[in-house]
Design a protein around this motif. Sequence first.
Motif, PDB file in Angstrom:
ATOM      1  N   MET A 101      -6.195  -2.243  -4.616  1.00  0.00           N
ATOM      2  CA  MET A 101      -5.884  -0.857  -4.215  1.00  0.00           C
ATOM      3  C   MET A 101      -6.193   0.131  -5.330  1.00  0.00           C
ATOM      4  N   LYS A 102      -5.887  -0.242  -6.567  1.00  0.00           N
ATOM      5  CA  LYS A 102      -6.192   0.615  -7.694  1.00  0.00           C
ATOM      6  C   LYS A 102      -7.711   0.790  -7.844  1.00  0.00           C
ATOM      7  N   TRP A 103      -8.441  -0.313  -7.647  1.00  0.00           N
ATOM      8  CA  TRP A 103      -9.903  -0.256  -7.718  1.00  0.00           C
ATOM      9  C   TRP A 103     -10.459   0.636  -6.603  1.00  0.00           C
ATOM     10  N   GLN A 104      -9.891   0.519  -5.405  1.00  0.00           N
ATOM     11  CA  GLN A 104     -10.350   1.359  -4.290  1.00  0.00           C
ATOM     12  C   GLN A 104     -10.087   2.833  -4.546  1.00  0.00           C
ATOM     13  N   GLN A 105      -8.968   3.131  -5.199  1.00  0.00           N
ATOM     14  CA  GLN A 105      -8.655   4.525  -5.520  1.00  0.00           C
ATOM     15  C   GLN A 105      -9.705   5.119  -6.455  1.00  0.00           C
ATOM     16  N   ARG A 106     -10.193   4.317  -7.377  1.00  0.00           N
ATOM     17  CA  ARG A 106     -11.194   4.780  -8.332  1.00  0.00           C
ATOM     18  C   ARG A 106     -12.555   4.966  -7.687  1.00  0.00           C
ATOM     19  N   ASN A 158       0.186   3.714  -3.063  1.00  0.00           N
ATOM     20  CA  ASN A 158      -0.542   4.941  -2.737  1.00  0.00           C
ATOM     21  C   ASN A 158       0.351   6.147  -2.479  1.00  0.00           C
ATOM     22  N   SER A 178       0.823  -1.208   0.000  1.00  0.00           N
ATOM     23  CA  SER A 178       0.000   0.000   0.000  1.00  0.00           C
ATOM     24  C   SER A 178       0.858   1.260   0.000  1.00  0.00           C
TER      25      SER A 178
END
Length: 367
Positions: A362-367, A42, A38
């Motif tokens: 993590m990339k999906w959560q950022q979106r 991030n 992470s």
Amino acid sequence: MSEAISPATLVVWGGFVLAFIFGAVANKTNFCTMGAVSDVVNMGHWGRMRMWLLTIAVAMIGANLLYYFGLIDLSKSVYQRPQLPWLSMLVGGFLFGIGMTIAAGCTNKNLVRLGGGSLRSLVVLVFLAISAYMTLKGLFGQWRSSYLDPVAIDLSAFGLATQGLPQILTKLSGLPEKTALLATLVVIGLGLLVFVFKDKRFRGNLSHVIGSIVLGLLIVAAWYLTGNIGHGENPETLETVYFATNTRTLESLSFVAPTAFSLELLMLWTDKSMRVTFGIATVIGVVLGSMAYALSTRQFRWEGFASMEDLRTQLIGAVLMGFGGVTAIGCTIGQGLSGVSTLAVGSFIALTGIVGGAVATMKWQQR
């Protein structure tokens, strides 16, 4: 002394002590694979990732030096079997990576948090254990054995007795096996050390440097404990065995399946055939080691779920980690440290899946 204490007892108590130290050090240094990934994804910060890579390097070099000098036989470990179920390892690792990300921590991190007072982690671990047990012996296990495990490569068909990188290098190059082992360690182990220590900021963080080295040496010590001290003749059958391990061969630290076996022991306590094993002892040791550190530093705090949504997310993550960890034959510790330390191809595949699943989530959560 050797007559008074059985090898099985030494393995169980030795595993507890090693895991106790592991839990305390992991708590103190905030050692967390998910956190390391992470930080990179991030924030672009490599501090905890370098800590994880240093732990891998120490474990890898130490374990293989024990193997090189004939003190343990890593080729007997579950990671080195010639049957390579690559799809199980990749899919299982990927699902474990998703699960640990949405649950905000892997199995080891939840054991450490439980020691620090997190009741949320207790619930996560219970559901993880149920899911892992179902993947070992229940409904999920049927899916795993029917659809994933059959997709495998039989390396023995290519003349390989194991899936270790040095053995593959020997086959391809004709180098003696010990020479190939040293060459592999130089390229991978020393390569990791160079990458880790080229960062001045990390070199100056003695807590992370020393903590990583200690954690790596604990992986090595666990291999020696189960593979040397716990290896001998069974007085009842006169067979040479590995004492007090669930896999019936040498083991190092791994927490998904042992968490399931711990729950099984609690549910079937009166069954006289049930025994505390090395894996179960390490699960208890991590929790109590973390608790000891938390209490001694006055950081112990009771913690629950923030909301119903938090509960739902954590439980989904727990189920994915239980299924994924067993399917991939290990977690971030079981494959990411212990498995990789044997230089097994499957462990690198599983680790790739774990990191890939975590990064994608993590990339999906950022979106």
